[in-house]
Scaffold this motif. Structure first.
Motif, PDB file in Angstrom:
ATOM      1  N   SER A 134       0.848  -1.190   0.000  1.00 43.13           N
ATOM      2  CA  SER A 134       0.000   0.000   0.000  1.00 43.13           C
ATOM      3  C   SER A 134       0.883   1.239   0.000  1.00 43.13           C
ATOM      4  CB  SER A 134      -0.917   0.008   1.230  1.00 43.13           C
ATOM      5  OG  SER A 134      -1.601   1.243   1.324  1.00 43.13           O
ATOM      6  N   LEU A 189      -0.340   4.235   0.747  1.00 44.09           N
ATOM      7  CA  LEU A 189      -0.981   5.231   1.602  1.00 44.09           C
ATOM      8  C   LEU A 189      -0.282   5.273   2.954  1.00 44.09           C
ATOM      9  CD1 LEU A 189      -3.372   7.204   2.025  1.00 44.09           C
ATOM     10  CD2 LEU A 189      -4.685   5.237   2.884  1.00 44.09           C
ATOM     11  N   ASP A 190       0.149   6.440   3.361  1.00 44.43           N
ATOM     12  CA  ASP A 190       0.835   6.610   4.647  1.00 44.43           C
ATOM     13  C   ASP A 190      -0.220   6.766   5.732  1.00 44.43           C
ATOM     14  OD1 ASP A 190       2.552   7.044   6.686  1.00 44.43           O
ATOM     15  OD2 ASP A 190       3.381   8.928   5.927  1.00 44.43           O
ATOM     16  N   ASN A 191      -0.729   5.634   6.198  1.00 38.35           N
ATOM     17  CA  ASN A 191      -1.806   5.637   7.185  1.00 38.35           C
ATOM     18  C   ASN A 191      -1.729   4.335   7.963  1.00 38.35           C
ATOM     19  OD1 ASN A 191      -4.762   4.850   7.996  1.00 38.35           O
ATOM     20  ND2 ASN A 191      -4.826   7.066   7.673  1.00 38.35           N
ATOM     21  N   HIS A 235      -5.755  -3.071   5.900  1.00 37.64           N
ATOM     22  CA  HIS A 235      -6.696  -3.280   6.999  1.00 37.64           C
ATOM     23  C   HIS A 235      -7.315  -4.663   6.858  1.00 37.64           C
ATOM     24  CE1 HIS A 235     -10.101  -1.328   9.605  1.00 37.64           C
ATOM     25  NE2 HIS A 235      -9.662  -2.475  10.098  1.00 37.64           N
ATOM     26  N   SER A 247      -3.916   2.413   8.835  1.00 33.38           N
ATOM     27  CA  SER A 247      -4.853   1.419   8.316  1.00 33.38           C
ATOM     28  C   SER A 247      -4.681   1.220   6.816  1.00 33.38           C
ATOM     29  CB  SER A 247      -6.297   1.830   8.622  1.00 33.38           C
ATOM     30  OG  SER A 247      -6.527   1.876  10.014  1.00 33.38           O
ATOM     31  N   SER A 248      -3.498   1.479   6.308  1.00 35.15           N
ATOM     32  CA  SER A 248      -3.296   1.372   4.854  1.00 35.15           C
ATOM     33  C   SER A 248      -3.529  -0.055   4.363  1.00 35.15           C
ATOM     34  CB  SER A 248      -1.890   1.842   4.485  1.00 35.15           C
ATOM     35  OG  SER A 248      -0.906   1.030   5.101  1.00 35.15           O
TER      36      SER A 248
END
Length: 223
Positions: free
Chosen positions: A174, A176-178, A183, A180-181
């Motif tokens: 993923s 996305l820097d999160n 999940h 929950s990227s």
């Protein structure tokens, strides 16, 4: 002798041949043949061109793009329908009640960007025979609102969705820097290793556990 011939009638015109010669290249009980020119068929826009018989074979001998072309070009309500309502052959390599076969080339399906390519049947199987990266590729490439979704809303066994790399690994990435990227949600998650010499490795980031109430049984549980 080079003279144009026109057959014109205010009523129906019938050509009836009683010979039994089968149709093929330059043969048949009735033949329309032009050695140097083309053949044009024109009829009223609200009437049908109807051809019926044992088999229909159209063979293009010119090495050209659009060698065989079927084109609906009169309005938004037009459709092109190919129907086989009697054949029962199952879909397989080089088989099926309707078979699209490009022996040496590829097959392209193109639809409008706001329309759907819809396929439905008993099973759907995609088998890639080329030994190459991205042998099967699903790619959403039009904007930030796009998603790719795999759904099984009827299967209720532990392999309702089964991702199996028999000889290789599985890589989930993923960008996305999160937190929950990637999940994963379920009633239980199981990580199974091969033996005591393998490990589950968490790299670059700490392992964070949510504070929860103590489970009914705490044996072998980290919480």
């Amino acid at each position: 002798d080079g003279t144009d011939v026109t057959l014109e009638s205010g009523g129906a015109v019938t050509i009836d041949a009683s010979a039994t010669t089968d149709g093929n290249d330059a043969a048949g009980a009735a033949i329309l043949k032009t050695d140097n020119g083309g053949i044009g068929l024109a009829w009223a826009d609200n009437k049908n061109l109807w051809a019926e018989g044992g088999k229909i074979m159209m063979v293009a001998n010119e090495n050209d793009a659009n060698a065989i072309k079927i084109h609906a070009d009169a309005g938004a309500n037009q459709k092109i329908t190919i129907v086989n309502d009697e054949g029962t052959a199952d879909g397989a390599d080089q088989d099926g009640a309707i078979l699209l076969d490009a022996t040496l080339g590829g097959i392209g399906l193109h639809a409008g960007n706001t329309k759907t390519i819809y396929g439905e049947g008993g099973k759907v199987q995609f088998i890639a025979e080329q030994n190459a990266a991205s042998a099967i590729l699903l790619h959403a490439d039009a904007g930030v609102n796009q998603t790719i979704k795999i759904v099984n809303d009827e299967g209720n066994n532990l392999s309702a969705i089964d991702i199996d790399a028999t000889a290789g690994g599985i890589n989930l990435t993923s960008g996305l820097d999160n937190e929950s990227s990637i999940h994963l949600t379920g009633y239980g998650l199981r990580f199974t290793g091969n033996d005591q010499n393998d490990s589950h490795y968490f790299e670059n980031s700490p392992l964070k556990l949510e504070q929860i109430s103590a489970p009914t049984s705490t044996t072998d549980k980290l919480y």
